[in-house]
Motif scaffolding. Structure first.
Motif, PDB file in Angstrom:
ATOM      1  N   PHE A  77       0.829  -1.209   0.000  1.00  0.00           N
ATOM      2  CA  PHE A  77       0.000   0.000   0.000  1.00  0.00           C
ATOM      3  C   PHE A  77       0.860   1.255   0.000  1.00  0.00           C
ATOM      4  CE2 PHE A  77      -2.551   3.421   1.818  1.00  0.00           C
ATOM      5  CZ  PHE A  77      -3.633   3.375   0.954  1.00  0.00           C
ATOM      6  N   ARG A  78       2.054   1.170   0.570  1.00  0.00           N
ATOM      7  CA  ARG A  78       2.957   2.321   0.548  1.00  0.00           C
ATOM      8  C   ARG A  78       3.240   2.752  -0.885  1.00  0.00           C
ATOM      9  NH1 ARG A  78       7.797   1.058   4.162  1.00  0.00           N
ATOM     10  NH2 ARG A  78       6.159   1.076   5.727  1.00  0.00           N
ATOM     11  N   GLU A  79       3.416   1.783  -1.764  1.00  0.00           N
ATOM     12  CA  GLU A  79       3.649   2.089  -3.178  1.00  0.00           C
ATOM     13  C   GLU A  79       2.418   2.729  -3.807  1.00  0.00           C
ATOM     14  OE1 GLU A  79       6.412   1.921  -5.123  1.00  0.00           O
ATOM     15  OE2 GLU A  79       7.381   1.621  -3.178  1.00  0.00           O
ATOM     16  N   GLU A  80       1.234   2.219  -3.457  1.00  0.00           N
ATOM     17  CA  GLU A  80      -0.002   2.803  -3.992  1.00  0.00           C
ATOM     18  C   GLU A  80      -0.192   4.226  -3.470  1.00  0.00           C
ATOM     19  OE1 GLU A  80      -4.704   1.667  -4.649  1.00  0.00           O
ATOM     20  OE2 GLU A  80      -3.474   0.455  -3.300  1.00  0.00           O
ATOM     21  N   PHE A  81       0.114   4.420  -2.195  1.00  0.00           N
ATOM     22  CA  PHE A  81       0.032   5.751  -1.592  1.00  0.00           C
ATOM     23  C   PHE A  81       0.916   6.739  -2.352  1.00  0.00           C
ATOM     24  CE2 PHE A  81       2.044   8.777   1.315  1.00  0.00           C
ATOM     25  CZ  PHE A  81       0.953   9.421   1.862  1.00  0.00           C
ATOM     26  N   ILE A  82       2.153   6.360  -2.622  1.00  0.00           N
ATOM     27  CA  ILE A  82       3.083   7.224  -3.342  1.00  0.00           C
ATOM     28  C   ILE A  82       2.552   7.533  -4.733  1.00  0.00           C
ATOM     29  CG2 ILE A  82       5.377   7.268  -4.413  1.00  0.00           C
ATOM     30  CD1 ILE A  82       6.394   5.794  -1.910  1.00  0.00           C
ATOM     31  N   GLN A  83       1.968   6.536  -5.384  1.00  0.00           N
ATOM     32  CA  GLN A  83       1.405   6.746  -6.722  1.00  0.00           C
ATOM     33  C   GLN A  83       0.266   7.760  -6.685  1.00  0.00           C
ATOM     34  OE1 GLN A  83      -0.039   3.156  -8.579  1.00  0.00           O
ATOM     35  NE2 GLN A  83      -1.168   4.266 -10.145  1.00  0.00           N
ATOM     36  N   ILE A  84      -0.624   7.637  -5.692  1.00  0.00           N
ATOM     37  CA  ILE A  84      -1.753   8.561  -5.590  1.00  0.00           C
ATOM     38  C   ILE A  84      -1.278   9.977  -5.302  1.00  0.00           C
ATOM     39  CG2 ILE A  84      -3.804   9.146  -4.231  1.00  0.00           C
ATOM     40  CD1 ILE A  84      -4.217   6.116  -3.806  1.00  0.00           C
ATOM     41  N   VAL A  85      -0.294  10.104  -4.410  1.00  0.00           N
ATOM     42  CA  VAL A  85       0.234  11.422  -4.053  1.00  0.00           C
ATOM     43  C   VAL A  85       0.869  12.103  -5.265  1.00  0.00           C
ATOM     44  CG1 VAL A  85       2.074  12.560  -2.751  1.00  0.00           C
ATOM     45  CG2 VAL A  85       0.525  10.997  -1.590  1.00  0.00           C
ATOM     46  N   ARG A 122      12.575   9.912  -3.672  1.00  0.00           N
ATOM     47  CA  ARG A 122      11.877   9.518  -4.902  1.00  0.00           C
ATOM     48  C   ARG A 122      10.894  10.572  -5.392  1.00  0.00           C
ATOM     49  NH1 ARG A 122       9.058   3.984  -3.618  1.00  0.00           N
ATOM     50  NH2 ARG A 122       8.232   4.386  -5.707  1.00  0.00           N
ATOM     51  N   ILE A 123      10.153  11.188  -4.469  1.00  0.00           N
ATOM     52  CA  ILE A 123       8.998  11.978  -4.917  1.00  0.00           C
ATOM     53  C   ILE A 123       9.027  13.455  -4.557  1.00  0.00           C
ATOM     54  CG2 ILE A 123       7.525   9.927  -4.853  1.00  0.00           C
ATOM     55  CD1 ILE A 123       6.228  11.085  -2.300  1.00  0.00           C
ATOM     56  N   ALA A 124       9.841  13.867  -3.584  1.00  0.00           N
ATOM     57  CA  ALA A 124       9.768  15.255  -3.099  1.00  0.00           C
ATOM     58  C   ALA A 124      10.434  16.222  -4.069  1.00  0.00           C
ATOM     59  CB  ALA A 124      10.414  15.375  -1.723  1.00  0.00           C
ATOM     60  N   ASP A 125       9.857  17.404  -4.157  1.00  0.00           N
ATOM     61  CA  ASP A 125      10.438  18.507  -4.934  1.00  0.00           C
ATOM     62  C   ASP A 125      11.171  19.482  -4.019  1.00  0.00           C
ATOM     63  OD1 ASP A 125       9.100  17.830  -7.569  1.00  0.00           O
ATOM     64  OD2 ASP A 125       7.346  18.116  -6.294  1.00  0.00           O
ATOM     65  N   TYR A 126      10.685  19.610  -2.781  1.00  0.00           N
ATOM     66  CA  TYR A 126      11.277  20.498  -1.784  1.00  0.00           C
ATOM     67  C   TYR A 126      11.478  19.724  -0.479  1.00  0.00           C
ATOM     68  CZ  TYR A 126       9.986  24.450  -4.772  1.00  0.00           C
ATOM     69  OH  TYR A 126       9.861  25.332  -5.824  1.00  0.00           O
TER      70      TYR A 126
END
Length: 288
Positions: free
Chosen positions: A161-169, A192-196
């Motif tokens: 679910f952590r992977e799904e959470f990251i995908q949704i975010v 992996r996902i943050a811009d700031y």
């Protein structure tokens, strides 16, 4: 979208001091710091759960505390706290608290409950902590927020679910009109996902930078101890002497040069947070 200017909040034994940063539309900001650094306090201030002694919180050019109702309508949240009613079902909770939001859409809530494997007719108190956070996430997405505030949710999620959470975010911010403020100590996700990245330590702002600028501002250096010691003391944030080599986080700039026998690499967000905190503990003063 979100602007904090010199935000200060005092408690008996803790103070959040002069926090200033900007989160533009369309981006994900990671909020990092060790436990007790002030991350949750800061999120509570943004959400209007705490007042401030000084400073302002502005959301889409609205003062978050003077125009609290309008601002809260546009913010979704997932917190590690029991903010919903445990003795009633997920559906009853959604219908009850959905009344406080102008854009609550029960069909969206239903969609995410099904996607997350949640039974809407089951009472909230019968769910595990991770499932309760999934419910909060489903509810947050169901009232069409412009900003998601997420406080350490992923530590209670299973890896799938952590992977799904990251995908949704990441999908949430894709249109450039929505943003996410994610407080977490699982910094691998932020790499992996943050811009700031906004880093708070002992209630103080260490920095708030776009991730690439942050990573370019430091280097991990590894090699023989005497070679590392040849670096300027002002350059070294913190060093650890191991059995075979000494590792250090150092300040980096365009004109910095390193001995060719040293291994030099870009740090991770975890490296930066760990070595800065250790350096502060050793030196008794901030050397950021």
């Amino acid at each position: 979208m979100l602007h904090l200017e010199n935000v200060t909040k005092r408690f008996d034994s803790f103070q959040l001091s002069n926090i200033t940063f900007d989160l533009p539309k369309g981006y994900i900001m990671g909020l990092i710091g060790q436990n007790g650094s002030g991350k949750t306090t800061l999120l509570h201030i943004i959400m209007g759960l705490y007042s401030v002694q000084t400073g302002t919180v502005t959301f889409n050019e609205r003062n978050a505390h003077e125009q609290e109702k309008e601002v809260k309508n546009k913010i979704g949240f997932v917190l590690n706290e029991e903010l919903f009613t445990k003795g009633i079902s997920l559906e009853e909770n959604a219908r009850l608290y959905g009344n406080y939001y102008n854009s609550f859409d029960f069909e969206i809530f239903e969609h995410y409950c099904e996607r997350f494997g949640l039974q809407m007719n089951r009472k909230l108190k019968h769910y595990s902590k991770g499932e309760k956070l999934k419910f909060q996430f489903a509810f947050a997405l169901s009232h069409n927020p412009e900003l998601l505030i997420l406080d350490e949710p992923t530590e209670s999620f299973d890896p799938e679910f952590r992977e799904e959470f990251i995908q949704i975010v990441t999908e949430f911010v894709r249109d450039g009109e929505h943003s996410v403020l994610l407080a977490t100590h699982l910094t691998e996700e932020l790499d992996r996902i943050a811009d700031y990245i906004t880093f708070i330590h002992k209630g103080n702002l260490v920095f708030s930078l776009d991730k690439e600028t942050m990573l370019d501002s430091y280097r991990m250096v590894s090699g023989e101890n005497y070679k590392v010691n040849l670096l300027s003391k002002e350059q070294i944030i913190y060093k650890e002497k191991g059995t075979y080599a000494t590792k250090a986080l150092v300040k980096h700039g365009k004109y910095y040069h390193y001995d060719r026998e040293l291994m030099v690499s870009r740090p991770t967000t975890s490296d930066i947070m760990y070595y800065i905190i250790k350096g502060d503990e050793k030196n008794g003063r901030n050397r950021f």
